[in-house]
Design a protein around this motif. Structure first.
Motif, mmCIF file in Angstrom:
data_model
loop_
_atom_site.group_PDB
_atom_site.id
_atom_site.type_symbol
_atom_site.label_atom_id
_atom_site.label_comp_id
_atom_site.label_asym_id
_atom_site.label_seq_id
_atom_site.Cartn_x
_atom_site.Cartn_y
_atom_site.Cartn_z
ATOM 1 N N SER A 90 1.026 -1.249 0.205
ATOM 2 C CA SER A 90 -0.020 -0.007 0.184
ATOM 3 C C SER A 90 0.911 1.340 0.128
ATOM 4 O O SER A 90 1.798 1.282 0.582
ATOM 5 C CB SER A 90 -0.914 -0.042 1.179
ATOM 6 O OG SER A 90 -1.479 1.471 1.341
ATOM 7 N N ARG A 91 0.536 2.326 -1.045
ATOM 8 C CA ARG A 91 1.382 3.616 -1.278
ATOM 9 C C ARG A 91 0.361 4.756 -0.818
ATOM 10 O O ARG A 91 0.284 5.737 -1.594
ATOM 11 C CB ARG A 91 2.072 3.520 -2.232
ATOM 12 C CG ARG A 91 3.147 2.403 -2.491
ATOM 13 C CD ARG A 91 4.186 3.067 -1.920
ATOM 14 N NE ARG A 91 5.447 2.118 -2.237
ATOM 15 C CZ ARG A 91 6.093 1.142 -1.275
ATOM 16 N NH1 ARG A 91 5.229 0.844 -0.369
ATOM 17 N NH2 ARG A 91 6.792 0.404 -1.749
ATOM 18 N N GLY A 92 -0.470 4.620 0.030
ATOM 19 C CA GLY A 92 -1.266 5.628 0.474
ATOM 20 C C GLY A 92 -2.544 5.770 -0.629
ATOM 21 O O GLY A 92 -2.916 4.842 -1.259
ATOM 22 N N ARG A 108 -10.597 9.801 -3.356
ATOM 23 C CA ARG A 108 -9.339 9.446 -3.026
ATOM 24 C C ARG A 108 -9.003 7.633 -2.791
ATOM 25 O O ARG A 108 -9.282 7.004 -2.038
ATOM 26 C CB ARG A 108 -9.286 9.987 -1.331
ATOM 27 C CG ARG A 108 -9.252 11.575 -1.302
ATOM 28 C CD ARG A 108 -9.214 12.044 0.212
ATOM 29 N NE ARG A 108 -7.808 11.371 0.713
ATOM 30 C CZ ARG A 108 -7.551 10.444 1.626
ATOM 31 N NH1 ARG A 108 -8.843 9.931 2.188
ATOM 32 N NH2 ARG A 108 -6.476 10.233 2.141
ATOM 33 N N ARG A 109 -8.320 7.464 -4.037
ATOM 34 C CA ARG A 109 -8.239 5.879 -4.295
ATOM 35 C C ARG A 109 -7.110 5.435 -3.781
ATOM 36 O O ARG A 109 -6.125 6.168 -3.889
ATOM 37 C CB ARG A 109 -8.730 5.589 -5.549
ATOM 38 C CG ARG A 109 -7.617 5.984 -6.738
ATOM 39 C CD ARG A 109 -8.006 7.493 -7.128
ATOM 40 N NE ARG A 109 -7.465 7.516 -8.671
ATOM 41 C CZ ARG A 109 -6.434 8.397 -8.530
ATOM 42 N NH1 ARG A 109 -5.691 8.784 -7.646
ATOM 43 N NH2 ARG A 109 -5.855 8.353 -9.919
ATOM 44 N N ALA A 110 -6.935 4.111 -3.396
ATOM 45 C CA ALA A 110 -5.656 3.628 -2.696
ATOM 46 C C ALA A 110 -4.768 3.263 -4.126
ATOM 47 O O ALA A 110 -5.233 2.964 -5.296
ATOM 48 C CB ALA A 110 -6.263 2.360 -2.215
ATOM 49 N N ARG A 111 -3.658 3.382 -3.555
ATOM 50 C CA ARG A 111 -2.440 3.159 -4.608
ATOM 51 C C ARG A 111 -1.691 2.260 -3.937
ATOM 52 O O ARG A 111 -1.139 2.157 -2.828
ATOM 53 C CB ARG A 111 -1.578 4.528 -4.745
ATOM 54 C CG ARG A 111 -0.823 4.488 -6.066
ATOM 55 C CD ARG A 111 -0.272 5.980 -6.189
ATOM 56 N NE ARG A 111 0.401 6.432 -4.996
ATOM 57 C CZ ARG A 111 1.569 6.802 -5.090
ATOM 58 N NH1 ARG A 111 2.272 6.495 -6.221
ATOM 59 N NH2 ARG A 111 2.554 7.381 -3.928
ATOM 60 N N ARG A 122 -3.745 1.130 -9.206
ATOM 61 C CA ARG A 122 -4.848 1.679 -8.440
ATOM 62 C C ARG A 122 -6.332 0.945 -8.835
ATOM 63 O O ARG A 122 -6.902 1.291 -9.899
ATOM 64 C CB ARG A 122 -5.107 3.216 -8.799
ATOM 65 C CG ARG A 122 -3.814 4.435 -8.503
ATOM 66 C CD ARG A 122 -4.169 5.578 -8.807
ATOM 67 N NE ARG A 122 -2.873 6.427 -8.642
ATOM 68 C CZ ARG A 122 -1.972 6.689 -9.700
ATOM 69 N NH1 ARG A 122 -1.803 5.714 -10.583
ATOM 70 N NH2 ARG A 122 -1.040 7.326 -9.086
ATOM 71 N N PRO A 123 -6.532 -0.090 -7.950
ATOM 72 C CA PRO A 123 -7.336 -0.964 -8.203
ATOM 73 C C PRO A 123 -8.632 -0.472 -8.490
ATOM 74 O O PRO A 123 -9.403 -0.853 -9.551
ATOM 75 C CB PRO A 123 -7.513 -1.918 -7.032
ATOM 76 C CG PRO A 123 -6.012 -1.792 -6.383
ATOM 77 C CD PRO A 123 -5.753 -0.397 -6.667
#
Ligand SMILES: [Zn+2]
Length: 247
Positions: A90-92, A108-111, A122-123
């Motif tokens: 996970s990268r924020g 604000r999507r997970a990276r 970014r799923p």
């Protein structure tokens, strides 16, 4: 409460799921809002306008909630690097804005990152399928271009703002059509621009070549609209936006 089944392997980067399995989900959404009216001064028109405005805001909140649940489900299993097949870290989260039929929404999507090879995923973006740098979703493009087949861009923008509450400029519509044109041409072929003087006049400021190209794009759009293939064309485009995932 487990709302979602655990998703299968992390396949979204592939053009097609290795095994296309149905992934049914149930996302409970509650929509409530309050209306503030002064009955002495407010009319029935005001009431309808208030309901519409508050409902749109509520639908936008519902969409944001639903996307949050979709992302949660996508992240339930390990996110694998497509090159290394190793779990990514996970990268924020990073921000992205998209324009939906309910309005503009900031995600604000997970990276996720792969340290050895530098791949980033970014799923949620992969699931939505909207290209990087594209803000307007296919659902909005369909509505915008449906109007633009018959109205000048500025008029179409005005109608969209007034009736659908979609804020988009004439210039943005023109760019949307430019981007969509290659797909329309692939679907129905080229439209002949000659003999369409009123259309060419509309585009005359673009110069001779620009005017011809602009008029040709609108003619092509009209051809698609009158061909009876409009719904079929867009059904195909909506699936493409999903990265071909839905077959
Ligand atoms: Zn890797």
């Amino acid at each position: 409460m487990q709302v979602f089944p655990t998703p299968a392997a992390a396949w979204p980067l592939l053009r097609q799921a290795p095994t296309v399995m149905p992934t049914p989900v149930t996302i409970p959404i509650e929509i409530t809002f309050h209306l503030n009216l002064d009955l002495e001064t407010a009319t029935f028109y005001d009431l309808q306008r208030e309901v519409r405005r508050e409902a749109r805001q509520a639908l936008l909140r519902a969409l944001r909630t639903a996307l949050g649940e979709v992302e949660k489900a996508l992240l339930a299993g390990p996110i694998l690097c497509p090159a290394c097949q190793a779990p990514m870290r996970s990268r924020g989260r990073t921000m992205r804005r998209i324009v939906t039929v309910f309005g503009s929404v900031a995600l604000r999507r997970a990276r996720y990152g792969c340290a050895p090879c530098g791949t980033v995923r970014r799923p949620l973006d992969e699931w939505i399928g909207l290209d990087e740098g594209t803000e307007v979703t296919a659902a909005v493009r369909e509505q915008v271009l449906y109007l633009s087949a018959d109205l000048p861009y500025e008029r179409a923008a005005d109608v969209l703002r007034h009736v659908a509450g979609i804020g988009i400029s004439g210039r943005q519509i023109q760019r949307l059509l430019e981007a969509e044109s290659e797909h329309i041409e692939a679907a129905i072929g080229q439209a002949e621009a000659d003999g369409e003087a009123p259309l060419r006049r509309r585009f005359r400021r673009a110069g001779r070549d620009g005017a011809t190209a602009g008029a040709a794009r609108v003619l092509q759009l009209r051809k698609l609209k009158t061909s009876g293939l409009w719904d079929q064309y867009w059904a195909h485009r909506f699936r493409q936006e999903g990265g071909g995932r839905r077959g």
